[in-house]
Design an enzyme around this catalytic site. Sequence first.
Site, PDB file in Angstrom:
ATOM      1  N   HIS A  60       1.287  -1.478   0.116  1.00 28.36           N
ATOM      2  CA  HIS A  60       0.113   0.115   0.005  1.00 28.36           C
ATOM      3  C   HIS A  60       0.786   1.350   0.082  1.00 28.36           C
ATOM      4  CE1 HIS A  60      -2.105   2.897   2.142  1.00 28.36           C
ATOM      5  NE2 HIS A  60      -3.136   3.801   1.158  1.00 28.36           N
ATOM      6  N   SER A  61       0.800   2.621  -0.828  1.00 31.39           N
ATOM      7  CA  SER A  61       1.430   3.417  -1.457  1.00 31.39           C
ATOM      8  C   SER A  61       2.846   3.520  -0.985  1.00 31.39           C
ATOM      9  CB  SER A  61       0.446   4.181   0.157  1.00 31.39           C
ATOM     10  OG  SER A  61       1.908   5.501  -0.401  1.00 31.39           O
TER      11      SER A  61
END
Length: 288
Positions: free
Chosen positions: A106-107
């Site tokens: 994520h990210s």
Amino acid sequence: MKETADFDSAESLTLETRWIRLGARRFHAGAGPRVIALHGWLDNAASFEPLAARLPGLDMVALDLPGHGLSDHRPSGQHYHFVDFVADVVAAADALGWERFALIGHSMGAGIASLIAASFPQRVERLVLIEGLGPWGDDPKDCASHLAEATRQILAPSETRQRRYPSLEPMVAARMKAGDLDEASARLLVERNSERDEGGLFWRTDPRLRYRSPIYITEEQVQGFLPRISAPTLFIRDAERVVPAQYNWDARERMIAGLRVVRLTGGHHLHMRNPGPVAEAIGAFFGE
């Protein structure tokens, strides 16, 4: 590697690498495909709790990256170079005894996962990128000023005592204000990222994670990595969030062969705020 059973179907792990000790959460051990999950900047392994609960067919190990959650901080005088997280994650896989595995990021974790999949294609079976498609590329003209700022920060006298809080509530409120998080999601992160001493509760996060990085990967370098990703790849992005132009996601999507793109809602932390549809997309991807 030390394992301690927990009360909620997950296990708490401590992974010993040659240079750093990493905290982790393992969900559904032995259930199916092996997956290493990598969280975003200033988050921790707890960010994958809502998602893992809906993916019982995946043997998922969510790491605390160095300086985050229950993992060690880097030694004094060191920076958190983005590319150094690659070695940390590969070392964690080695500590697990996993030669081949899938990655969910994520990210910031998606950026790290992209570099690993490009650099070690023989080890990565599948790749899921949530709200991140390679690291943020930097403009070369800013390199000198960024290095100067980073050097000043690491050489400056540091405050050894962090602020103390009387309870989790103000910390949860601060985390909600700082990011795209609802109360339940922020509480999950804060509970793993807080510690108590005689003065009260304080953040476990290494303050140096907020320092300017001394050197960034350029956009040209990012675009050199992405075409080397050969694992089947799923990119999940928020359908409504306006992404800063410097992320170049529209251009980067065309650089990974066979990339599947799914647009959902839930903001930047959609895997926490809207985990059902995200889990459904990931489950279908692993079921192919």
